[in-house]
Design a protein around this motif. Structure first.
Motif, PDB file in Angstrom:
ATOM      1  N   ARG A 146       1.061  -0.947  -0.172  1.00  9.65           N
ATOM      2  CA  ARG A 146       0.155   0.615  -0.242  1.00  9.65           C
ATOM      3  C   ARG A 146       0.925   1.394  -0.238  1.00  9.65           C
ATOM      4  O   ARG A 146       0.509   2.493  -0.977  1.00  9.65           O
ATOM      5  N   GLU A 147       1.853   1.690   0.287  1.00 13.04           N
ATOM      6  CA  GLU A 147       2.687   2.090   0.624  1.00 13.04           C
ATOM      7  C   GLU A 147       3.272   2.400  -0.388  1.00 13.04           C
ATOM      8  O   GLU A 147       3.752   3.619  -0.628  1.00 13.04           O
ATOM      9  N   LEU A 148       4.070   1.888  -0.949  1.00 14.14           N
ATOM     10  CA  LEU A 148       5.163   1.629  -2.484  1.00 14.14           C
ATOM     11  C   LEU A 148       3.689   1.778  -2.964  1.00 14.14           C
ATOM     12  O   LEU A 148       4.176   3.552  -4.376  1.00 14.14           O
ATOM     13  N   ASP A 149       2.382   1.348  -3.483  1.00 13.05           N
ATOM     14  CA  ASP A 149       1.752   2.057  -4.551  1.00 13.05           C
ATOM     15  C   ASP A 149       1.378   4.161  -3.314  1.00 13.05           C
ATOM     16  O   ASP A 149       1.532   4.288  -5.084  1.00 13.05           O
ATOM     17  N   ALA A 185       2.246   6.257  -7.015  1.00  8.59           N
ATOM     18  CA  ALA A 185       0.593   7.317  -7.744  1.00  8.59           C
ATOM     19  C   ALA A 185       1.605   8.651  -7.424  1.00  8.59           C
ATOM     20  O   ALA A 185       1.462   8.915  -8.246  1.00  8.59           O
ATOM     21  N   GLU A 186       2.087   9.072  -6.480  1.00 11.92           N
ATOM     22  CA  GLU A 186       2.588  10.019  -6.553  1.00 11.92           C
ATOM     23  C   GLU A 186       3.849  10.306  -7.416  1.00 11.92           C
ATOM     24  O   GLU A 186       4.185  11.442  -8.132  1.00 11.92           O
ATOM     25  N   VAL A 187       5.018   9.498  -7.899  1.00 10.30           N
ATOM     26  CA  VAL A 187       5.721   9.812  -8.949  1.00 10.30           C
ATOM     27  C   VAL A 187       5.177   9.940  -9.734  1.00 10.30           C
ATOM     28  O   VAL A 187       5.350  10.688 -10.547  1.00 10.30           O
ATOM     29  N   ALA A 209       2.240  10.774 -10.871  1.00 13.18           N
ATOM     30  CA  ALA A 209       1.912  12.106 -10.969  1.00 13.18           C
ATOM     31  C   ALA A 209       2.519  12.954 -11.310  1.00 13.18           C
ATOM     32  O   ALA A 209       2.509  14.194 -11.855  1.00 13.18           O
ATOM     33  N   ARG A 210       3.115  13.141 -10.264  1.00 13.67           N
ATOM     34  CA  ARG A 210       4.419  14.051 -11.087  1.00 13.67           C
ATOM     35  C   ARG A 210       5.537  14.008 -12.257  1.00 13.67           C
ATOM     36  O   ARG A 210       5.657  15.258 -12.869  1.00 13.67           O
ATOM     37  N   ALA A 211       5.520  12.862 -12.710  1.00  9.37           N
ATOM     38  CA  ALA A 211       6.135  12.518 -14.257  1.00  9.37           C
ATOM     39  C   ALA A 211       4.630  12.929 -15.288  1.00  9.37           C
ATOM     40  O   ALA A 211       5.338  13.980 -16.472  1.00  9.37           O
ATOM     41  N   LEU A 212       3.750  13.323 -15.541  1.00 13.03           N
ATOM     42  CA  LEU A 212       2.459  13.874 -15.803  1.00 13.03           C
ATOM     43  C   LEU A 212       2.187  15.241 -16.304  1.00 13.03           C
ATOM     44  O   LEU A 212       2.566  15.694 -16.476  1.00 13.03           O
ATOM     45  N   ARG A 213       3.141  15.501 -15.134  1.00  9.74           N
ATOM     46  CA  ARG A 213       3.487  17.407 -14.796  1.00  9.74           C
ATOM     47  C   ARG A 213       4.334  17.235 -16.011  1.00  9.74           C
ATOM     48  O   ARG A 213       4.273  18.833 -16.139  1.00  9.74           O
ATOM     49  N   ILE A 214       5.235  17.349 -15.414  1.00  9.56           N
ATOM     50  CA  ILE A 214       6.362  17.231 -15.929  1.00  9.56           C
ATOM     51  C   ILE A 214       6.267  16.962 -17.742  1.00  9.56           C
ATOM     52  O   ILE A 214       6.646  17.876 -18.349  1.00  9.56           O
TER      53      ILE A 214
END
Length: 152
Positions: free
Chosen positions: A102-105, A109-111, A113-118
């Motif tokens: 769960r923590e890895l998921d 998800a955060e990483v 989302a950051r990649a999508l913003r970039i």
């Protein structure tokens, strides 16, 4: 005992991954198949190949798992060292392989989302370090203003 097992596992993994090992195993199966008519395809004849392959598979699972565990640990250590070496890297990533699913998921998800913003800033630019440094040193180029009445 551990060092002896390590040496045995490494040697076995190297030998098992070679083409000639596959050919030897293929030859054993071919000889077994060719002897079928001699033994009239009896239950004992079938039991020989079934037992042999089951034993080899059972033992190889443990040897391969041992090799993969060590390889994975070595790769993690190398990645952790890279995280430490890169000044802008987030060192909180060191050791995350021990977190729960769960923590890895959540981190993934955060990483992502950051990649999508970039990525919304445009496709990645493939460049050498010198080209990157030159681009970072020069002021950004603004697109030319469009004149009214001109087609783009």
């Amino acid at each position: 005992m551990e060092k002896l097992f390590l040496q045995f596992a490494n040697r076995t993994a190297r030998v098992a991954g070679r083409p000639w090992t596959f050919l030897v195993c293929l030859a054993v199966v071919a000889i077994w198949a060719l002897t079928g008519p001699i033994f009239r395809f009896s239950g004992d004849w079938q039991l020989v190949i079934n037992t042999g392959t089951t034993i080899v598979t059972f033992l190889m699972v443990f040897l391969i798992q041992n090799t993969q565990n060590r390889d994975g640990a070595a790769i993690q250590a190398k990645l952790d060292e890279l995280i430490h070496a890169v000044g802008t890297a987030d060192e909180r990533f060191v050791g995350i392989e021990r977190l729960s699913e769960r923590e890895l998921d959540a981190i993934l998800a955060e990483v992502e989302a950051r990649a999508l913003r970039i990525r919304s800033e445009g496709p990645p630019v493939v460049a050498t370090r010198r080209e990157d440094e030159a681009r970072e040193a020069s002021p950004p180029v603004k697109p030319a203003a469009r004149r009214p009445g001109r087609a783009a």
